[in-house]
Design an enzyme around this catalytic site. Structure first.
Site, short mmCIF file in Angstrom:
data_model
loop_
_atom_site.label_atom_id
_atom_site.label_comp_id
_atom_site.label_asym_id
_atom_site.label_seq_id
_atom_site.Cartn_x
_atom_site.Cartn_y
_atom_site.Cartn_z
N GLY A 84 3.09 -3.63 -4.16
CA GLY A 84 2.66 -3.88 -5.54
C GLY A 84 2.92 -2.63 -6.36
CB CYS A 134 -20.59 2.09 -25.56
SG CYS A 134 -20.34 2.32 -27.30
CD GLU A 135 -20.65 2.13 -19.21
OE1 GLU A 135 -21.01 3.04 -18.43
OE2 GLU A 135 -21.27 1.07 -19.35
N GLY A 169 0.79 -1.23 0.00
CA GLY A 169 0.00 0.00 0.00
C GLY A 169 0.82 1.28 0.00
C1 LIG Z 1 -3.29 -5.34 -3.02
C2 LIG Z 1 -2.53 -5.89 -1.90
C3 LIG Z 1 -1.18 -5.58 -1.78
C4 LIG Z 1 -0.47 -4.59 -2.66
O1 LIG Z 1 -0.99 -3.31 -2.55
P1 LIG Z 1 -0.25 -2.10 -3.29
O2 LIG Z 1 -1.10 -0.91 -3.01
O3 LIG Z 1 -0.24 -2.43 -4.74
O4 LIG Z 1 1.11 -1.99 -2.73
C5 LIG Z 1 -0.48 -6.20 -0.76
N1 LIG Z 1 -1.07 -7.09 0.07
C6 LIG Z 1 -2.38 -7.40 -0.04
C7 LIG Z 1 -2.96 -8.38 0.89
C8 LIG Z 1 -3.15 -6.82 -1.02
O5 LIG Z 1 -4.45 -7.12 -1.10
#
Ligand SMILES: *Cc1c(COP(=O)(O)O)cnc(C)c1O
Length: 457
Positions: free
Chosen positions: A309, A378-379, A265
């Site tokens: 991520g 088409c939105e 996150g």
């Molecule tokens: C989506 C998710 C992540 C990665 O989140 P990012 O915002 O992309 O870093 C990590 N752990 C869990 C459990 C997630 O659901």
């Protein structure tokens, strides 16, 4: 005060381009990524096109590893959350760094295994894993399963027992902490489909059940408090709450938390408005909080795992489009349409995500007009950027680059309106590698079967 800050930001934002990683502008005013002219990429591979600056991906991975490596005694793991962008080539790149990998479905697990990713470094997430998915994970002997709920705890123990196999697990817990982010992507608070709530005794029961399950080895707990987080306080609060329970579990059940996975996150810079912290700041705060809590409660310091991520992949991705039709509604707004949209990037429509764009073949022209960049689906809500600054000179046939699309773009792509999924290229040192080929119309219908015909009327 706030007003001044905002005005200042706008003044700065208008004056310069928001570039990431190796992005530069050539003497002829073309956007260049990884030493490759974006306009040439668009011509060679077609549009829409996802372009990834692999040097920036490597840099982000190194930043996480370096931040942890500063703590000599600490055990840690960085697991790339592959749901942000999962393809064979990406997973192979991640594996070059010895990272772990999060998967959340049989499809992501299959992709990882096909990419040759070591099964023992795979972590399996998900709030409703099917038996087939769990069996795939057990067959592959993946490293750890992050158990989300009582149903999974029971199913996994039964499956392991029937196969006479053991599985290491973490329990996903919900500490009741809200990350400061958009409501739809908050998962750390109490009203969520994910995990065992700590404050109502669910997590206590899960720990006890997991300890009693003969084939499950409970290593620790996991929490993920949200996404696109710009401060460290949420992580610290979640850690403190979890430790108060870990102490209780130690005393009551003799359970030692060997792993604390604090999720992902970490925020990134989609637009000038976003002010993420250096990645090391998040790590430093997390490590400090874990060490402090461990010491204060006389618990051994657990291994710290994180799951980034978007902070690994987001800023490295750029989507190239060709500009087509435009529509000027005097006094209201000007729409500029591109040859993709919500099918290749659902985030603006799904949760009002903001992006910045550059006219890739006029990157030196002053961005002197405000336009709305629309997709071709088409939105009416198929708008990629509501307020984008583009040069007045930008016209049909130009190449538009939407920045920072590396996370949850390709991975959330759909076939809405039967748009084929774009190709993906990796660029580095002046070379472009096609890593996902563009879908064809035949790909789109490849699983369709014809209507059964009956003689009766
Ligand atoms: C989506 C998710 C992540 C990665 O989140 P990012 O915002 O992309 O870093 C990590 N752990 C869990 C459990 C997630 O659901």
């Amino acid at each position: 005060m706030h007003f001044h800050k905002k005005a200042e930001r706008e003044r700065i934002g208008k004056g310069r381009l928001l570039l990431h990683g190796t992005q530069t502008v050539s003497s002829e005013g073309h956007l260049v990524i990884g030493g490759v002219d974006a306009v040439e990429l668009a011509h060679e591979f077609g549009t829409p096109l996802y372009v990834y600056d692999t040097a920036l991906i490597r840099e982000r991975i190194r930043q996480f590893k370096t931040a942890f490596a500063a703590y000599k005694e600490l055990e840690w793991q960085v697991a790339y959350a592959s749901k942000a962008f999962s393809t064979i080539a990406m997973i192979q790149l991640v594996n070059e760094f010895g990272l772990s990998l999060d998967v959340v479905s049989g499809g992501e697990l299959y992709t990882a295994l096909k990419a040759g990713f070591p099964a023992e470094n795979i972590h399996f997430h998900g709030n409703n894993k099917s038996d087939d998915e769990l069996v795939l994970a057990l067959d592959a002997k993946i490293g750890i399963d992050i158990v989300d709920n009582f149903y999974e705890l029971e199913r996994l123990e039964e499956l392991c027992a029937s196969r006479d196999q053991k599985m290491e697990i973490l329990l996903r817990v919900t500490p009741g902490v809200e990350a400061h982010t958009h409501e739809f992507i908050m998962t750390g608070h109490d009203d969520t489909k994910f995990g065992f709530n700590l404050d109502n005794g669910m997590a206590d029961r899960a720990v006890l059940l997991a300890l009693k399950a003969p084939h499950l080895i409970l290593k620790g707990v996991h929490c993920h408090i949200g996404s696109q987080i710009f401060e460290t306080e949420g992580f610290v609060r979640a850690i403190r709450i979890i430790f108060s329970y870990a102490e209780k579990w130690k005393d009551a059940y003799g359970f030692t938390m060997r792993v604390l996975n604090v999720g992902g996150g970490f925020g990134i810079k989609y637009t000038e408005e976003d002010l993420p912290l250096p990645l090391s700041k998040y790590i430093d705060s997390i490590v400090a909080a874990v060490c402090e809590e461990s010491r204060a409660r006389s618990l051994s310091i657990p291994a710290i795992w994180i799951e980034p991520g978007r902070s690994i992949i987001g800023e490295s991705g750029t989507t190239l489009y060709t500009v087509g039709a435009s529509k000027n509604i005097p006094g209201i707004r000007k729409y500029v349409a591109v040859d993709g949209g919500m099918a290749d990037n659902i985030r603006p429509a799904l949760y009002q995500a903001h992006y910045a764009a550059i006219c890739a073949n006029r990157a030196k022209d002053v961005a002197d007009q405000s336009v709305t960049i629309a997709g071709k689906c088409c939105e009416n809500g198929d708008v990629l950027i509501k307020e984008s600054r583009l040069p007045e000179s930008c016209r049909s046939g130009d190449i538009l680059a939407v920045l920072c699309t590396g996370a949850y773009g390709y991975s959330m792509a759909s076939h809405y309106n039967r748009l084929p999924n774009p190709a993906v290229v990796f660029v580095e040192n002046g070379e472009a590698d096609l890593v996902v080929r563009r879908e064809t119309y035949d790909d789109l219908i490849s699983n369709d079967l014809p209507l059964k015909t009956y003689s009766a009327h």
